[in-house]
Design a protein around this motif. Structure first.
Motif, PDB file in Angstrom:
ATOM      1  N   SER A  91       0.124 -12.188  86.439  1.00  0.00           N
ATOM      2  CA  SER A  91      -1.002 -12.930  86.996  1.00  0.00           C
ATOM      3  C   SER A  91      -0.729 -13.242  88.471  1.00  0.00           C
ATOM      4  O   SER A  91       0.397 -13.121  88.954  1.00  0.00           O
ATOM      5  CB  SER A  91      -1.186 -14.236  86.235  1.00  0.00           C
ATOM      6  OG  SER A  91      -0.099 -15.104  86.510  1.00  0.00           O
ATOM      7  N   TRP A  93      -0.698 -16.146  89.748  1.00  0.00           N
ATOM      8  CA  TRP A  93       0.236 -17.282  89.773  1.00  0.00           C
ATOM      9  C   TRP A  93       1.677 -16.788  89.647  1.00  0.00           C
ATOM     10  O   TRP A  93       2.556 -17.173  90.400  1.00  0.00           O
ATOM     11  CB  TRP A  93      -0.103 -18.249  88.623  1.00  0.00           C
ATOM     12  CG  TRP A  93       0.372 -19.654  88.873  1.00  0.00           C
ATOM     13  CD1 TRP A  93      -0.343 -20.666  89.438  1.00  0.00           C
ATOM     14  CD2 TRP A  93       1.675 -20.182  88.574  1.00  0.00           C
ATOM     15  NE1 TRP A  93       0.438 -21.793  89.523  1.00  0.00           N
ATOM     16  CE2 TRP A  93       1.676 -21.522  88.998  1.00  0.00           C
ATOM     17  CE3 TRP A  93       2.826 -19.646  87.998  1.00  0.00           C
ATOM     18  CZ2 TRP A  93       2.788 -22.346  88.859  1.00  0.00           C
ATOM     19  CZ3 TRP A  93       3.932 -20.456  87.854  1.00  0.00           C
ATOM     20  CH2 TRP A  93       3.908 -21.801  88.287  1.00  0.00           C
ATOM     21  N   LYS A  94       1.884 -15.874  88.702  1.00  0.00           N
ATOM     22  CA  LYS A  94       3.239 -15.359  88.450  1.00  0.00           C
ATOM     23  C   LYS A  94       3.741 -14.481  89.605  1.00  0.00           C
ATOM     24  O   LYS A  94       4.937 -14.447  89.893  1.00  0.00           O
ATOM     25  CB  LYS A  94       3.264 -14.552  87.150  1.00  0.00           C
ATOM     26  CG  LYS A  94       3.270 -15.423  85.908  1.00  0.00           C
ATOM     27  CD  LYS A  94       4.633 -16.059  85.763  1.00  0.00           C
ATOM     28  CE  LYS A  94       4.799 -16.697  84.386  1.00  0.00           C
ATOM     29  NZ  LYS A  94       6.167 -17.244  84.239  1.00  0.00           N
ATOM     30  N   ASN A 128      -4.988 -17.214  87.248  1.00  0.00           N
ATOM     31  CA  ASN A 128      -4.767 -16.507  85.978  1.00  0.00           C
ATOM     32  C   ASN A 128      -5.192 -15.048  86.012  1.00  0.00           C
ATOM     33  O   ASN A 128      -4.992 -14.317  85.050  1.00  0.00           O
ATOM     34  CB  ASN A 128      -5.491 -17.225  84.844  1.00  0.00           C
ATOM     35  CG  ASN A 128      -4.836 -18.567  84.550  1.00  0.00           C
ATOM     36  OD1 ASN A 128      -3.602 -18.675  84.563  1.00  0.00           O
ATOM     37  ND2 ASN A 128      -5.642 -19.589  84.338  1.00  0.00           N
ATOM     38  N   ARG A 129      -5.788 -14.612  87.114  1.00  0.00           N
ATOM     39  CA  ARG A 129      -6.232 -13.210  87.186  1.00  0.00           C
ATOM     40  C   ARG A 129      -5.075 -12.257  87.452  1.00  0.00           C
ATOM     41  O   ARG A 129      -4.049 -12.655  88.003  1.00  0.00           O
ATOM     42  CB  ARG A 129      -7.251 -13.046  88.314  1.00  0.00           C
ATOM     43  CG  ARG A 129      -8.536 -13.770  88.037  1.00  0.00           C
ATOM     44  CD  ARG A 129      -9.706 -12.894  88.337  1.00  0.00           C
ATOM     45  NE  ARG A 129     -10.926 -13.686  88.328  1.00  0.00           N
ATOM     46  CZ  ARG A 129     -11.944 -13.479  89.141  1.00  0.00           C
ATOM     47  NH1 ARG A 129     -11.878 -12.514  90.049  1.00  0.00           N
ATOM     48  NH2 ARG A 129     -13.020 -14.212  89.062  1.00  0.00           N
ATOM     49  N   ARG A 130      -5.307 -11.001  87.102  1.00  0.00           N
ATOM     50  CA  ARG A 130      -4.386  -9.934  87.505  1.00  0.00           C
ATOM     51  C   ARG A 130      -4.818  -9.395  88.865  1.00  0.00           C
ATOM     52  O   ARG A 130      -6.012  -9.439  89.178  1.00  0.00           O
ATOM     53  CB  ARG A 130      -4.435  -8.764  86.496  1.00  0.00           C
ATOM     54  CG  ARG A 130      -4.028  -9.120  85.101  1.00  0.00           C
ATOM     55  CD  ARG A 130      -2.528  -9.287  85.019  1.00  0.00           C
ATOM     56  NE  ARG A 130      -2.154  -9.938  83.767  1.00  0.00           N
ATOM     57  CZ  ARG A 130      -1.767  -9.291  82.669  1.00  0.00           C
ATOM     58  NH1 ARG A 130      -1.698  -7.981  82.678  1.00  0.00           N
ATOM     59  NH2 ARG A 130      -1.432  -9.951  81.591  1.00  0.00           N
ATOM     60  N   GLN A 133      -7.977  -7.454  89.210  1.00  0.00           N
ATOM     61  CA  GLN A 133      -9.252  -8.165  89.068  1.00  0.00           C
ATOM     62  C   GLN A 133      -9.652  -8.880  90.358  1.00  0.00           C
ATOM     63  O   GLN A 133     -10.543  -9.720  90.349  1.00  0.00           O
ATOM     64  CB  GLN A 133      -9.141  -9.184  87.934  1.00  0.00           C
ATOM     65  CG  GLN A 133      -8.862  -8.546  86.584  1.00  0.00           C
ATOM     66  CD  GLN A 133      -8.535  -9.577  85.521  1.00  0.00           C
ATOM     67  OE1 GLN A 133      -7.656 -10.411  85.707  1.00  0.00           O
ATOM     68  NE2 GLN A 133      -9.253  -9.531  84.417  1.00  0.00           N
TER      69      GLN A 133
END
Ligand code: ADP
Ligand code: ADP
Length: 225
Positions: A91, A93-94, A128-130, A133
């Motif tokens: 994501s 965030w990650k 939370n998106r990849r 996206q």
């Protein structure tokens, strides 16, 4: 004090002389451009400052230390690549947290820094998106947030706007300028676009065939005959 101090530096790729007798000083908090056509050595000088390339002669100091004498985690340099190189399976965030997790920072601090970095680039709502996206401009900002989160003293940007459309390029470069001033970051911005360099940078080094031809503020460079 100079933040970046380069003296009599020559770089070769086997027999090819990629950088010739480079001398350059960049002050703390300056927004500096490397300007010139493709293949003239801009990226090589950026990689030299980041410690990814070794010079055959001369000295490359960042904040008073020879860059290659410092271990990588003490170099305090963040580089944003032309291809954003985001992790596709993580994501947003990650992706931003990744470098902080690698440095084994406490979870609470990671959370705080990722939140702050995403806030700065205006992407907190898309954590939370990849990457797939997101638009190109949004991906570019994730790459920037990931670098900001590391809290570097020096920010190196290799044609960071080249994949954006004209409208987005104007918007993101304005945000970059604001951000750089707010955080007081010493920033080097590589571009082949003269107007782009003029618009956002304090000083410009003009490259040609592995040499720096002239260095100055935009006004000083262009008032010459
Ligand atoms: P710019 O960023 O201005 O486009 P570069 O610094 O990427 O220029 O490249 C300068 C010159 O060095 C080019 O002629 C390029 O082909 C050459 N070069 C860059 N990287 C390598 C490499 N790893 N091996 C050999 N030649 C390289
Ligand atoms: P794992 O993939 O290891 O299960 P998580 O994705 O659950 O880890 O997240 C680990 C930490 O990152 C947690 O503290 C979580 O609160 C934080 N985190 C993850 N995604 C977000 C997000 N979109 N917004 C805020 N915090 C997040």
């Amino acid at each position: 004090a100079k933040d970046i101090r380069i003296r009599d530096t020559n770089v070769f790729y086997s027999n090819f002389h990629a950088l010739k007798d480079i001398n350059l000083d960049i002050e703390p908090g300056e927004f500096f451009a490397f300007l010139g056509p493709s293949g003239c050595g801009k990226t090589t000088l950026l990689r030299l400052i980041a410690g990814f390339v070794e010079a055959r002669t001369g000295s490359v100091q960042v904040a008073g230390s020879e860059i290659l004498s410092l271990p990588p985690w003490r170099r305090d340099i963040g580089m944003v690549f032309q291809s954003y190189a985001l992790w596709p399976h993580l994501s947003v965030w990650k992706n931003v947290a990744f470098g902080l997790e690698e440095r084994r920072l406490p979870a609470a601090e990671i959370k705080q820094r990722v939140g702050a970095a995403l806030e700065i680039v205006g992407l907190n709502h898309l954590g939370n998106r990849r990457p797939s996206q997101l638009s190109g401009g949004q991906q570019q900002r994730v790459a920037l947030a990931r670098t900001i989160a590391i809290e570097p003293k020096v920010l190196l940007l290799d044609e960071p706007l080249s994949n954006l459309d004209a409208k987005m390029r104007v918007q993101v470069r304005r945000e970059l300028r604001d951000l750089q001033q707010r955080l007081g970051l010493t920033t080097i911005f590589v571009t082949h676009d003269q107007e782009e360099a003029n618009t956002i940078c304090d000083r410009i080094a003009v490259f040609r065939d592995g040499e720096i031809q002239q260095t100055g503020a935009p006004m000083q460079l262009y008032e010459r005959p």
